[in-house]
Scaffold this active site. Structure first.
Site, mmCIF file in Angstrom:
data_model
loop_
_atom_site.group_PDB
_atom_site.id
_atom_site.type_symbol
_atom_site.label_atom_id
_atom_site.label_comp_id
_atom_site.label_asym_id
_atom_site.label_seq_id
_atom_site.Cartn_x
_atom_site.Cartn_y
_atom_site.Cartn_z
ATOM 1 N N LEU A 95 -3.378 -1.592 3.742
ATOM 2 C CA LEU A 95 -3.470 -3.012 3.404
ATOM 3 C C LEU A 95 -2.298 -3.753 4.024
ATOM 4 C CD1 LEU A 95 -4.689 -2.975 -0.282
ATOM 5 C CD2 LEU A 95 -5.962 -2.662 1.833
ATOM 6 N N GLY A 140 -4.017 2.352 2.315
ATOM 7 C CA GLY A 140 -5.349 1.822 2.617
ATOM 8 C C GLY A 140 -5.986 2.483 3.832
ATOM 9 N N ASN A 164 0.399 6.583 -0.489
ATOM 10 C CA ASN A 164 1.859 6.534 -0.683
ATOM 11 C C ASN A 164 2.318 5.328 -1.496
ATOM 12 O OD1 ASN A 164 1.128 4.746 1.373
ATOM 13 N ND2 ASN A 164 3.155 4.781 2.292
ATOM 14 N N GLU A 165 1.390 4.686 -2.214
ATOM 15 C CA GLU A 165 1.717 3.436 -2.913
ATOM 16 C C GLU A 165 2.986 3.543 -3.745
ATOM 17 O OE1 GLU A 165 -1.256 4.559 -2.450
ATOM 18 O OE2 GLU A 165 -2.555 2.912 -1.835
#
Ligand SMILES: CC/C=C\CC/C=C/CC(=O)SCCNC(=O)CCNC(=O)[C@H](O)C(C)(C)COP(=O)(O)OP(=O)(O)OC[C@H]1O[C@@H](n2cnc3c(N)ncnc32)[C@H](O)[C@@H]1OP(=O)(O)O
Length: 289
Positions: A95, A140, A164-165
């Protein structure tokens, strides 16, 4: 409103271009950030993301991606799509951080609605989706690959893939998590999500994030041969089976789309989260030296 108008324009422009190029046999249509080439009788389209430098999923990119998928879905001659990237060394950086940083709540809501829409369309597609992962694929980017029925990845240790957020100080939404659990199992997903693990290819294969590794120059040909195998299965039975496997996960989001948008908007608007994103963006800049 403006986006809906852009969408209508793109659909129209895309179909004009598609008709013109069909004369050569192989058809192609292109938006600015997504190129689609269809190759005659096999019924397979190759969809290439081309949003340099890193194929981040900006609002425009998401919109073009969703429209391209919609067009392929409506073209009954297309049975399978190979999803890949035109940006060297990057499948997708995920994203677009700039869509989630320093904007207003209305923008966050609009952006998230479009993220949901692309995911639902990809995840529930009736077509066979094979990803040819030819570069880095964080967050994303990994999500796009996870939506596919089969993942072929270039065996280059420089490339990593994973959700990996948590490293960014944000949290993967429940539907990212659900798909991760479906793919790699609860224990692995629990660990990888908390640590924000970006798996190099060999580990990604071991844990099941990807299905197969091949030398970089073979990613495309391998994706094609995988596609040939899947095309040999009757569409109706494969589609019903896919639907049976994925419906509950998709429905889980469908039934709470609006709440999910509100949750994202309030989470991402928080000062502390904006601060984390700011620090992460600074870190990306500093990396360049
Ligand atoms: C309740 C739910 C709440 C929240 C959920 C939100 C979910 C979010 C999911 C996501 O997808 S968040 C995005 C996560 N993505 C990343 O962490 C990737 C970050 N990028 C990288 O690690 C690297 O850029 C790369 C490995 C992809 C490529 O490395 P390299 O080739 O060395 O390029 P650069 O790092 O120099 O980047 C070039 C340029 O691009 C900008 N950029 C990179 N990634 C993004 C991104 N995702 N969005 C926007 N922009 C990005 C980077 O800052 C550089 O910009 P410059 O202006 O400095 O050229």
């Amino acid at each position: 409103m403006a986006l809906a108008a852009a969408r209508r324009l793109l659909l129209h422009a895309g179909s004009r271009l598609g008709r013109r190029e069909a004369v050569d046999g192989a058809r192609r249509f292109a938006n600015k950030r997504v190129l689609v080439e269809t190759e005659g009788p096999a019924g397979v389209a190759v969809m290439k993301l081309r949003n340099p430098p890193v194929n981040s999923l900006s609002l425009e990119c998401l919109t073009e991606f969703t429209i391209s998928l919609e067009k392929l879905e409506n073209d009954k001659s297309i049975r399978g799509v190979i999803l890949t990237s035109e940006c060297p060394g990057i499948f997708s950086a995920g994203l677009d951080l700039l869509e989630m940083y320093g904007r207003n709540p209305a923008h966050y809501a609009e952006y998230w609605k479009n993220v949901q829409e692309l995911w639902l369309r990809l995840y529930t597609s009736n077509m066979i989706l094979v990803s040819a992962i030819n570069g880095a694929s964080p967050a994303g980017g990994c999500l796009l690959a996870l939506c596919c029925d089969y993942r072929v990845m270039a065996d280059n240790p420089k490339y990593t893939i994973g959700l990996n957020e948590s490293l960014l100080g944000i949290v993967a939404p429940f539907w990212f998590k659900d798909m991760y659990v479906n793919t790699i199992g609860h224990r692995e997903a629990e660990r990888a999500l908390q640590l924000g693990t970006l798996f190099p290819p060999a580990e990604a294969l071991k844990v099941g994030v990807v299905d197969e590794l091949v030398p970089e120059d073979k990613v495309h040909s391998k994706a094609r041969s995988v596609m040939a195998k899947w095309l040999a299965i009757p569409d109706h039975s494969r589609q019903l089976t896919k639907n049976m496997m994925r419906k509950a996960t998709a429905d889980n989001l469908i039934k709470q789309r609006e709440a999910d948008i509100q949750n994202f908007t309030s989470f991402i608007s928080k000062d502390s989260i904006q601060k984390s994103l700011h620090m992460y963006l600074e870190k990306l800049k500093q990396k360049k030296g």
